[in-house]
Design an enzyme around this catalytic site. Structure first.
Site, PDB file in Angstrom:
ATOM      1  N   GLY A 197       4.340  12.957  -4.358  1.00 31.26           N
ATOM      2  CA  GLY A 197       3.743  13.841  -3.374  1.00 31.26           C
ATOM      3  C   GLY A 197       2.448  14.497  -3.797  1.00 31.26           C
ATOM      4  N   GLU A 198       1.850  14.071  -4.919  1.00 33.67           N
ATOM      5  CA  GLU A 198       0.643  14.715  -5.409  1.00 33.67           C
ATOM      6  C   GLU A 198      -0.589  13.807  -5.372  1.00 33.67           C
ATOM      7  OE1 GLU A 198       1.930  18.201  -8.400  1.00 33.67           O
ATOM      8  OE2 GLU A 198       2.137  16.195  -9.271  1.00 33.67           O
ATOM      9  N   GLU A 232       4.944   4.910   5.501  1.00 35.76           N
ATOM     10  CA  GLU A 232       5.165   5.096   6.927  1.00 35.76           C
ATOM     11  C   GLU A 232       5.421   6.568   7.267  1.00 35.76           C
ATOM     12  OE1 GLU A 232       6.140   0.917   5.829  1.00 35.76           O
ATOM     13  OE2 GLU A 232       6.643   2.887   5.014  1.00 35.76           O
ATOM     14  N   PRO A 277       1.886   5.207 -10.849  1.00 35.30           N
ATOM     15  CA  PRO A 277       2.634   4.070 -10.301  1.00 35.30           C
ATOM     16  C   PRO A 277       3.152   4.360  -8.899  1.00 35.30           C
ATOM     17  CG  PRO A 277       3.322   4.579 -12.546  1.00 35.30           C
ATOM     18  CD  PRO A 277       2.482   5.723 -12.079  1.00 35.30           C
ATOM     19  N   ASN A 328      -2.489   1.950   0.459  1.00 34.44           N
ATOM     20  CA  ASN A 328      -3.384   2.589   1.415  1.00 34.44           C
ATOM     21  C   ASN A 328      -4.703   3.027   0.772  1.00 34.44           C
ATOM     22  OD1 ASN A 328      -4.508   4.020   3.502  1.00 34.44           O
ATOM     23  ND2 ASN A 328      -3.023   5.685   3.461  1.00 34.44           N
ATOM     24  N   LEU A 329      -5.815   2.452   1.216  1.00 29.92           N
ATOM     25  CA  LEU A 329      -7.135   2.862   0.728  1.00 29.92           C
ATOM     26  C   LEU A 329      -7.744   3.989   1.541  1.00 29.92           C
ATOM     27  CD1 LEU A 329      -9.977   0.580   1.979  1.00 29.92           C
ATOM     28  CD2 LEU A 329      -7.632   0.143   2.696  1.00 29.92           C
ATOM     29  N   ILE A 330      -7.198   4.262   2.715  1.00 26.85           N
ATOM     30  CA  ILE A 330      -7.812   5.218   3.639  1.00 26.85           C
ATOM     31  C   ILE A 330      -7.782   6.629   3.080  1.00 26.85           C
ATOM     32  CG2 ILE A 330      -7.623   6.227   5.949  1.00 26.85           C
ATOM     33  CD1 ILE A 330      -6.385   3.487   6.814  1.00 26.85           C
ATOM     34  N   GLU A 331      -6.693   6.990   2.420  1.00 26.49           N
ATOM     35  CA  GLU A 331      -6.557   8.346   1.876  1.00 26.49           C
ATOM     36  C   GLU A 331      -7.656   8.642   0.861  1.00 26.49           C
ATOM     37  OE1 GLU A 331      -2.981  11.179   0.077  1.00 26.49           O
ATOM     38  OE2 GLU A 331      -2.747   8.995   0.104  1.00 26.49           O
TER      39      GLU A 331
END
Length: 376
Positions: free
Chosen positions: A257-258, A15, A216, A282-285
């Site tokens: 964050g990587e 989020e 993970p 999330n698959l969008i990234e």
């Protein structure tokens, strides 16, 4: 400071990242305001500090006790509250209404599974959801489910994650580290999925030039996954130890964050949380970076995005770990198909952007007239 304050609640990491384009639009449109971002997890809070720097305050949201919700809202006195996705806290919303603080549910989603859970709460859920001044839903299906629970003033604005996916890849890309290797990324894997995949690999070994990168979803599991791989005699390197060893077949991405950097150096990616019934991450990234995507059978958290990505040729859906490996090897051996999936993923993401602008239009109607957005 006496400046009006806009409060955004982003419960966890996903989020918080999804809120990024909205936060930056708010900052540009309302520079005279302060910003408060609240979380319920340490990973979400850390991500917000990295994404938003010093222009926002970052605190944990209190548990939903009446006295705690009341004290929190009276202390910060926001002129507007924006709740990301599906965080519905009855006492918090009731207190906000009594203090005349408008609250919007933005990037709102409600899966069939979530709807079943809220249905068991009966009037408690309906009363809470009806409290929102506006609901900006990701899809029409989300809007329809929320409306059944009493949501009012509902608008379908799309998914902010498509806008967030346009963020630049950080400079610490690992391309040089993995040069000469074909890379298969297991992104945001959940508990139990790594074991299934490692068991499948024991039966069908990957080609010798393929490096499998395992990242993970939750940092508290990093050491558990390392222990699992050691017990199985798997040769692997860890991100926390620096550059991978050339001979190792596996790389454990035990860092936070990587993920954009991992996508940037990957030939294909499996999206975790979809092999077991977690509803997918999330698959969008991945699609936004042109990475061919493989999904498992469980995608209820991203149902419409997953169906669209599959239909448009950006993703492939499999049923189990064995089929995952077969599909991965076939894709790695077919550069032409990977190129077509890359182009489809980029087009898919570009076609679904615009949720930020539509959400901002709704927000402008909620803020008090004495706090208009700047003309520029």
């Amino acid at each position: 400071s006496g400046r009006p304050l806009i409060w955004v609640h982003a419960v966890s990491l996903g989020e918080t990242r999804a809120a990024q384009p909205l936060m930056h639009s708010l900052r540009g449109a309302y520079p005279q305001h302060e910003f408060l971002v609240t979380h319920m997890t340490a990973t979400g809070r850390q991500a917000a500090r990295e994404l938003y720097g010093n222009f926002a305050q970052h605190v944990f949201l209190p548990y939903d006790f009446p006295w705690a919700a009341n004290r929190f809202l009276r202390h910060y006195r926001p002129v507007l509250g924006l709740i990301m996705e599906t965080e519905i806290w009855p006492n918090l919303l009731r207190r906000a209404a009594r203090l005349h603080i408008p609250v919007a549910l933005v990037n709102a989603r409600m899966s069939e599974r979530s709807a079943s859970g809220y249905a068991r709460l009966g009037e408690l859920a309906c009363d809470a959801i009806a409290t929102f001044d506006v609901v900006a839903a990701q899809t029409q299906a989300d809007a329809d489910r929320l409306e059944k629970f009493g949501a009012k003033n509902i608008h379908v604005t799309g998914n902010l994650k498509f806008d967030a996916s346009g963020a630049a890849v950080p400079p610490n890309s690992f391309r040089e580290w993995f040069k000469g290797r074909r890379t298969f990324l297991l992104a945001s894997t959940r508990d139990g999925e790594e074991a299934l995949i490692l068991d499948a690999i024991a039966l069908k070994e990957l080609p010798s030039d393929v490096l499998m990168i395992i990242v993970p979803r939750h940092p508290q599991r990093f050491d558990d996954i390392a222990k699992m791989m050691n017990e199985r005699g798997v040769a692997f390197s860890r991100r926390s130890a620096g550059m991978p060893k050339t001979a190792d077949r596996f790389f454990l991405g035990d860092s936070m964050g990587e993920m954009p950097s991992y996508y940037a150096c990957s030939d294909i990616a499996f999206i975790g949380g979809s092999l077991l019934p977690y509803g997918s991450q999330n698959l969008i990234e991945a699609c936004a970076q042109g990475v061919p995507v493989i999904l498992g059978p469980s995608v209820f958290n991203f149902k419409q995005a997953a169906e669209s990505a599959i239909a448009e040729g950006a993703a492939i859906q499999i049923h189990d770990a064995g089929e995952l490996l077969n599909t991965a090897v076939a894709l790695l051996d077919d550069p032409g198909r990977r190129t077509r999936m890359k182009e489809a993923g980029l087009a898919f993401c570009a076609a679904h952007q615009g949720a930020t602008a539509r959400t901002m239009a709704l927000i402008e109607k909620l803020l008090p007239p004495s706090y208009p957005p700047t003309s520029d």
